[in-house]
Design a protein around this motif. Structure first.
Motif, PDB file in Angstrom:
ATOM      1  N   TYR A  96      55.913  32.272  11.612  1.00 23.14           N
ATOM      2  CA  TYR A  96      56.775  32.250  10.427  1.00 23.14           C
ATOM      3  C   TYR A  96      56.142  33.125   9.361  1.00 23.14           C
ATOM      4  O   TYR A  96      54.927  33.071   9.147  1.00 23.14           O
TER       5      TYR A  96
ATOM      6  N   GLN B 149      61.719  21.570   1.484  1.00 17.76           N
ATOM      7  CA  GLN B 149      61.799  22.675   2.450  1.00 17.76           C
ATOM      8  C   GLN B 149      60.442  22.931   3.102  1.00 17.76           C
ATOM      9  O   GLN B 149      60.375  23.235   4.290  1.00 17.76           O
TER      10      GLN B 149
ATOM     11  N   LEU C  17      59.526  22.818   7.066  1.00 13.58           N
ATOM     12  CA  LEU C  17      58.794  23.877   7.753  1.00 13.58           C
ATOM     13  C   LEU C  17      57.581  23.312   8.482  1.00 13.58           C
ATOM     14  O   LEU C  17      57.296  23.704   9.626  1.00 13.58           O
TER      15      LEU C  17
END
Length: 123
Positions: free
Chosen positions: A84, A94, A98
């Motif tokens: 990522y 968020q 992740l």
């Protein structure tokens, strides 16, 4: 676990094993400063993951190596593989998503996809 400052000297060794999140940042960057407490809190809630920080001013060579053009930029490595990379500060929910996504990755599948991509490029 608190965040760890990463340098060119220890970067490769640090990201080589396990799950490692890396925040590329700079002191003068407002979004970086607002993301810092969110990132620090995540590091404390997830002691099984390494949370590193790279000061792009002090580590310009490392920032250049990864093509950092916007900060903050967050990268995630699993077993030495970059899985990522995205610029921008994430809100806590968020970032939590992740983190869970990085945990849930099937690394055998990731390695297979990389091998297939590499084989296609050499054909």
């Amino acid at each position: 676990m608190a965040t760890t400052n990463l340098t060119t000297a220890d970067f490769s060794e640090t990201v080589g094993e396990g799950t490692v999140f890396v925040d590329f940042w700079a002191e003068w960057c407002g979004p970086c400063r607002s993301f810092a407490p969110v990132y620090e809190q995540a590091s404390e809630k997830n002691p099984d993951i390494v949370f590193g920080k790279v000061d792009t001013e002090a580590e310009q060579q490392l920032a250049g190596q990864f093509g950092i053009t916007s900060i903050p930029t967050l990268m995630v490595f699993r077993d030495g593989i970059l899985v990522y990379a995205q610029p921008g500060a994430l809100p806590a929910p968020q970032l939590d998503q992740l983190i869970q996504g990085a945990r849930d990755l099937d690394m055998d599948d990731v390695r297979r996809q990389i091998a297939e991509r590499d084989a296609a490029q050499t054909s």
